[in-house]
Scaffold this active site. Structure first.
Site, PDB file in Angstrom:
ATOM      1  N   SER A   2       0.816  -1.207   0.000  1.00  0.00           N
ATOM      2  CA  SER A   2       0.000   0.000   0.000  1.00  0.00           C
ATOM      3  C   SER A   2       0.856   1.267   0.000  1.00  0.00           C
ATOM      4  CB  SER A   2      -0.951  -0.037   1.203  1.00  0.00           C
ATOM      5  OG  SER A   2      -1.934   0.944   1.116  1.00  0.00           O
ATOM      6  N   ASP A  47      -1.023   1.305  -4.110  1.00  0.00           N
ATOM      7  CA  ASP A  47      -1.908   0.327  -4.751  1.00  0.00           C
ATOM      8  C   ASP A  47      -3.256   0.929  -5.116  1.00  0.00           C
ATOM      9  OD1 ASP A  47      -2.818   0.518  -2.121  1.00  0.00           O
ATOM     10  OD2 ASP A  47      -3.424  -1.584  -2.024  1.00  0.00           O
ATOM     11  N   ASP A 105      -5.786   2.195  -3.528  1.00  0.00           N
ATOM     12  CA  ASP A 105      -7.040   1.980  -2.817  1.00  0.00           C
ATOM     13  C   ASP A 105      -7.372   3.124  -1.868  1.00  0.00           C
ATOM     14  OD1 ASP A 105      -5.203   1.487  -0.818  1.00  0.00           O
ATOM     15  OD2 ASP A 105      -6.045  -0.437  -0.211  1.00  0.00           O
TER      16      ASP A 105
END
Length: 450
Positions: free
Chosen positions: A102, A245, A247
């Site tokens: 992440s 990533d 998100d």
């Protein structure tokens, strides 16, 4: 049972150091493949990754593990986490895997797992995986003629681009908007600018030249200064900062001011409530979201349900109680009408829709409430359980008593790093700073003494 491998968002750690080694990655593939090998059909897994150097190593190890367990592996290459969740369902796979840490630096990596419904795995299934990882897995290997096949899937970027474009309301176009986007040199470096451009925006992109070691490096949602500078240079209407990533998302308005996930959730909640499409009578967020958000929603006769930190806990509460908006202050925004996990680009498109429909500036649209003074400090630990110490417990109890009517206190161990996070918020900034600093000192002293 204490967890050895899984944290709040999958398995995470420094690359080539336990637990983030190719050996464990292969064992995870075997264990997960074993658990999801149900029925007589050919079982399939999709495996995506971000742009970290170690992604190649872990990708190959997981392919080896899944195929050894008799599961066919569809290898996607660099692609956002929400795309993996979407493709798990779209390709009718049994499992989805995202190899990413992440927002962490490139030295770290992680393994995020999705079930066939595209949702992150439950605590119970994660414990089943942990149990298997502690055992001899040789008995779980497929017979020679049942070994899985592996192949790289083409066209997945186009699938996600079209999916993301369809989430923008049909009456909205991005024509006339200059959008600066920072892709964090991560998984969305190709797809995010393409979506914005195809929807009509004038797009200026940074953080789109990954080299394996520059993911999240002075860029992305955790380092928005680069985007603020670029936005000023090109006089953009809005800045969008994704993480490694993709998100999560942070917005920068036309003045260069950062807009966090709490404000973004407030914008979406108010807009969707006005359109009568908001479900659950409010939204879901974590204990870290600002008290100002809760007060804003209360003023709109909407509720704020709080969960533990971690977007999967937000999603679990949303599913159980029929909410369709949830997220975290950090910028994980989950819009369950569109997807099963946080999607920074899709969330940004909803904000852009509000801006275009209103005809107002981003700063006017996104400043929905005045945040209550909030301070978060981290205490790095090397071991032990400082939060179970009697002196620390008493200090926390005293602080909670002092804040009982005017604020909140949240103290928790990080699920992804060796840290104790100390957060307090309230109307009196001086009081908040004193309480946090005192608690950090107490925890640090106990840690040092240990």
């Amino acid at each position: 049972m204490k967890r050895r491998y899984f944290g709040t968002d999958g398995i995470r750690g420094q690359s080539n150091t336990f637990p983030m080694t190719p050996d464990l990655a292969m064992r995870v593939g075997i264990a997960v493949g074993t658990i999801f090998r149900r029925g007589t059909h050919r079982h399939r897994v999709v495996i995506g990754k971000d742009t970290r150097l170690s992604g190649y190593m872990l990708e190959n190890a997981m392919v080896a593990g899944f195929t050894a367990a008799g599961v066919d592996a569809f290898v996607l290459g660099p692609i956002p986490t929400p795309a993996v969740a979407m493709l798990t369902r779209s390709l009718r796979c049994d499992i989805g895997v995202m190899i990413s840490a992440s927002h962490n630096p490139y030295e770290d990596n992680g393994i995020k797992l999705f079930g066939p419904d595209g949702y992150k795995l439950s605590d119970e299934i994660e414990m089943q995986i942990e149990d298997l990882l502690e055992k001899d897995l040789s008995s779980q290997l497929a017979k020679s003629d049942d070994i899985g096949r592996a192949k790289r899937i083409d066209g997945v970027h186009d699938r996600y681009i079209e999916f993301a474009k369809r989430t923008l309301p049909r009456d909205v176009t991005l024509q006339g908007l200059r959008v600066a986007i920072d892709c964090a040199n991560g998984a969305a470096y190709k797809v995010a600018p393409a979506v914005l451009w195809e929807l009509g925006a004038d797009v200026v992109t940074i953080g789109d030249t990954p080299n394996g070691t520059n993911i999240n490096l002075d860029c992305g949602s955790t380092h928005p200064a680069a985007l603020q500078k670029k936005l000023h240079e090109v006089r953009a209407d809005i800045g969008i900062a994704l993480d490694g990533d993709a998100d999560r998302v942070i917005i920068v308005d036309e003045t260069g001011t950062i807009v966090d996930g709490d404000q973004l959730m407030a914008v979406v909640a108010e807009s969707w409530a006005d359109d009568q499409i908001l479900k659950g009578g409010g939204i879901v967020a974590t204990v870290m979201s600002n008290l100002g958000l809760e007060r804003f929603l209360d003023g709109k006769r909407l509720t704020l349900a709080r969960t533990k930190v971690g977007d999967r806990y937000v999603v679990e509460h949303m599913r159980q109680n029929n909410f369709n908006v949830g997220g975290e202050q950090s910028g994980h925004i989950v819009l369950s009408d569109f997807g099963t996990t946080g999607d920074g680009l899709v969330a940004a498109l909803q904000i852009l829709a509000c801006v275009k429909r209103s005809g107002r500036t981003v700063s006017e649209v996104c400043r929905r409430f005045e945040p209550v003074p909030q301070l978060l400090r981290n205490v790095r630990i090397s071991g032990g359980k400082p939060l179970e110490d009697g002196i620390v417990k008493q200090a926390i109890a005293d602080a909670e008593s002092e804040l009982a009517r005017s604020g909140r206190l949240v103290i928790r161990p990080s699920g992804t790093e060796p840290l104790i996070r100390v957060m307090a918020e309230g109307d009196d900034r001086i009081q908040i700073e004193r309480i946090v600093n005192d608690l950090v000192g107490v925890i640090a002293n106990v840690r040092t003494a240990a």
